[in-house]
Design a protein around this motif. Structure first.
Motif, PDB file in Angstrom:
ATOM      1  N   GLU A  35      41.858  47.848  39.359  1.00 26.44           N
ATOM      2  CA  GLU A  35      43.016  48.405  38.663  1.00 26.44           C
ATOM      3  C   GLU A  35      44.080  48.920  39.625  1.00 26.44           C
ATOM      4  OE1 GLU A  35      41.258  51.325  36.132  1.00 26.44           O
ATOM      5  OE2 GLU A  35      40.878  49.876  34.531  1.00 26.44           O
ATOM      6  N   ASN A  36      43.688  49.303  40.824  1.00 26.25           N
ATOM      7  CA  ASN A  36      44.638  49.860  41.777  1.00 26.25           C
ATOM      8  C   ASN A  36      45.129  48.849  42.809  1.00 26.25           C
ATOM      9  OD1 ASN A  36      44.665  52.465  40.705  1.00 26.25           O
ATOM     10  ND2 ASN A  36      42.754  52.946  41.725  1.00 26.25           N
ATOM     11  N   SER A  37      44.755  47.603  42.657  1.00 25.75           N
ATOM     12  CA  SER A  37      45.179  46.610  43.636  1.00 25.75           C
ATOM     13  C   SER A  37      46.655  46.265  43.455  1.00 25.75           C
ATOM     14  CB  SER A  37      44.335  45.340  43.508  1.00 25.75           C
ATOM     15  OG  SER A  37      44.732  44.594  42.387  1.00 25.75           O
ATOM     16  N   SER A  38      47.274  45.860  44.545  1.00 27.28           N
ATOM     17  CA  SER A  38      48.694  45.503  44.486  1.00 27.28           C
ATOM     18  C   SER A  38      48.909  44.270  43.608  1.00 27.28           C
ATOM     19  CB  SER A  38      49.226  45.254  45.893  1.00 27.28           C
ATOM     20  OG  SER A  38      48.542  44.169  46.501  1.00 27.28           O
ATOM     21  N   ARG A  39      47.945  43.376  43.584  1.00 30.35           N
ATOM     22  CA  ARG A  39      48.078  42.178  42.739  1.00 30.35           C
ATOM     23  C   ARG A  39      48.097  42.564  41.262  1.00 30.35           C
ATOM     24  NH1 ARG A  39      47.202  37.425  45.833  1.00 30.35           N
ATOM     25  NH2 ARG A  39      46.216  37.905  47.806  1.00 30.35           N
ATOM     26  N   MET A  40      47.251  43.519  40.893  1.00 32.14           N
ATOM     27  CA  MET A  40      47.223  43.950  39.498  1.00 32.14           C
ATOM     28  C   MET A  40      48.543  44.614  39.123  1.00 32.14           C
ATOM     29  SD  MET A  40      45.210  43.578  37.115  1.00 32.14           S
ATOM     30  CE  MET A  40      45.105  44.062  35.431  1.00 32.14           C
ATOM     31  N   LYS A  41      49.104  45.370  40.048  1.00 28.11           N
ATOM     32  CA  LYS A  41      50.401  46.006  39.778  1.00 28.11           C
ATOM     33  C   LYS A  41      51.499  44.949  39.623  1.00 28.11           C
ATOM     34  CE  LYS A  41      49.214  50.318  42.082  1.00 28.11           C
ATOM     35  NZ  LYS A  41      48.735  50.962  40.909  1.00 28.11           N
ATOM     36  N   ARG A  42      51.428  43.860  40.390  1.00 21.13           N
ATOM     37  CA  ARG A  42      52.408  42.771  40.231  1.00 21.13           C
ATOM     38  C   ARG A  42      52.240  42.091  38.878  1.00 21.13           C
ATOM     39  NH1 ARG A  42      52.173  38.698  44.901  1.00 21.13           N
ATOM     40  NH2 ARG A  42      53.793  37.742  43.629  1.00 21.13           N
ATOM     41  N   ILE A  43      51.002  41.884  38.463  1.00 25.80           N
ATOM     42  CA  ILE A  43      50.750  41.268  37.152  1.00 25.80           C
ATOM     43  C   ILE A  43      51.313  42.156  36.048  1.00 25.80           C
ATOM     44  CG2 ILE A  43      48.929  40.678  35.493  1.00 25.80           C
ATOM     45  CD1 ILE A  43      47.287  39.678  37.895  1.00 25.80           C
ATOM     46  N   GLU A  44      51.082  43.461  36.145  1.00 24.72           N
ATOM     47  CA  GLU A  44      51.603  44.380  35.135  1.00 24.72           C
ATOM     48  C   GLU A  44      53.126  44.369  35.119  1.00 24.72           C
ATOM     49  OE1 GLU A  44      49.806  48.083  36.170  1.00 24.72           O
ATOM     50  OE2 GLU A  44      47.860  47.525  35.318  1.00 24.72           O
ATOM     51  N   ALA A  45      53.743  44.265  36.296  1.00 28.77           N
ATOM     52  CA  ALA A  45      55.209  44.218  36.364  1.00 28.77           C
ATOM     53  C   ALA A  45      55.740  42.944  35.707  1.00 28.77           C
ATOM     54  CB  ALA A  45      55.670  44.298  37.810  1.00 28.77           C
ATOM     55  N   PHE A  46      55.094  41.826  35.975  1.00 30.12           N
ATOM     56  CA  PHE A  46      55.523  40.570  35.346  1.00 30.12           C
ATOM     57  C   PHE A  46      55.314  40.627  33.831  1.00 30.12           C
ATOM     58  CE2 PHE A  46      54.936  38.238  39.531  1.00 30.12           C
ATOM     59  CZ  PHE A  46      56.272  37.934  39.667  1.00 30.12           C
ATOM     60  N   ASN A  47      54.202  41.199  33.399  1.00 35.25           N
ATOM     61  CA  ASN A  47      53.938  41.300  31.961  1.00 35.25           C
ATOM     62  C   ASN A  47      54.934  42.197  31.252  1.00 35.25           C
ATOM     63  OD1 ASN A  47      51.800  39.536  31.468  1.00 35.25           O
ATOM     64  ND2 ASN A  47      50.293  41.021  32.169  1.00 35.25           N
ATOM     65  N   ALA A  48      55.515  43.145  31.972  1.00 38.55           N
ATOM     66  CA  ALA A  48      56.500  44.040  31.375  1.00 38.55           C
ATOM     67  C   ALA A  48      57.854  43.356  31.192  1.00 38.55           C
ATOM     68  CB  ALA A  48      56.661  45.291  32.233  1.00 38.55           C
ATOM     69  N   MET A  49      58.065  42.231  31.869  1.00 38.09           N
ATOM     70  CA  MET A  49      59.340  41.503  31.765  1.00 38.09           C
ATOM     71  C   MET A  49      59.418  40.728  30.456  1.00 38.09           C
ATOM     72  SD  MET A  49      59.773  39.865  35.513  1.00 38.09           S
ATOM     73  CE  MET A  49      59.800  40.844  36.983  1.00 38.09           C
ATOM     74  N   THR A  50      60.627  40.452  30.046  1.00 38.08           N
ATOM     75  CA  THR A  50      60.832  39.611  28.868  1.00 38.08           C
ATOM     76  C   THR A  50      60.629  38.154  29.256  1.00 38.08           C
ATOM     77  OG1 THR A  50      63.184  39.327  29.274  1.00 38.08           O
ATOM     78  CG2 THR A  50      62.525  41.247  27.948  1.00 38.08           C
ATOM     79  N   ASP A  51      60.499  37.304  28.261  1.00 38.62           N
ATOM     80  CA  ASP A  51      60.348  35.879  28.534  1.00 38.62           C
ATOM     81  C   ASP A  51      61.573  35.317  29.243  1.00 38.62           C
ATOM     82  OD1 ASP A  51      57.816  35.827  27.438  1.00 38.62           O
ATOM     83  OD2 ASP A  51      58.503  35.188  25.450  1.00 38.62           O
ATOM     84  N   GLU A  52      62.745  35.846  28.937  1.00 38.46           N
ATOM     85  CA  GLU A  52      63.968  35.384  29.593  1.00 38.46           C
ATOM     86  C   GLU A  52      63.968  35.756  31.076  1.00 38.46           C
ATOM     87  OE1 GLU A  52      64.037  37.189  26.664  1.00 38.46           O
ATOM     88  OE2 GLU A  52      64.326  35.412  25.406  1.00 38.46           O
ATOM     89  N   GLN A  53      63.517  36.968  31.385  1.00 36.73           N
ATOM     90  CA  GLN A  53      63.446  37.386  32.783  1.00 36.73           C
ATOM     91  C   GLN A  53      62.438  36.547  33.559  1.00 36.73           C
ATOM     92  OE1 GLN A  53      62.536  41.484  31.897  1.00 36.73           O
ATOM     93  NE2 GLN A  53      64.548  42.166  32.649  1.00 36.73           N
ATOM     94  N   LEU A  54      61.332  36.238  32.921  1.00 38.97           N
ATOM     95  CA  LEU A  54      60.344  35.373  33.568  1.00 38.97           C
ATOM     96  C   LEU A  54      60.911  33.975  33.796  1.00 38.97           C
ATOM     97  CD1 LEU A  54      57.089  36.388  31.667  1.00 38.97           C
ATOM     98  CD2 LEU A  54      57.657  36.885  34.050  1.00 38.97           C
TER      99      LEU A  54
END
Length: 75
Positions: A35-54
């Motif tokens: 849960e504290n890995s940098s990769r997990m934080k990147r995944i959470e950041a991408f998931n927080a984006m809208t489909d348009e931002q992705l």
């Protein structure tokens, strides 16, 4: 009307309790590390984006994990 009561007696000390506690602690440690890995934080950041931002980044929502772990997985 019939009723049934079941009393499950667990001994105060189990021979396997220390082994079970040891592996439970390892499992909790692995979960915290993941849960504290940098990769997990990147995944959470991408998931927080809208489909348009992705889409602006050339990603689809179902490709996020593959994108983040692309250097480890040769898929």
């Amino acid at each position: 009307m019939a009723t049934q009561t079941t009393n499950l007696h667990t001994p105060a000390f189990s021979l396997f309790a220390p082994v079970r506690a040891f592996f439970a602690a390892i499992g909790r440690g692995l979960v915290v590390a993941a849960e504290n890995s940098s990769r997990m934080k990147r995944i959470e950041a991408f998931n927080a984006m809208t489909d348009e931002q992705l889409a602006e980044r050339g990603l689809k929502r179902d490709e996020i994990v593959r994108h983040v772990f692309q250097d480890l997985m040769y898929v």
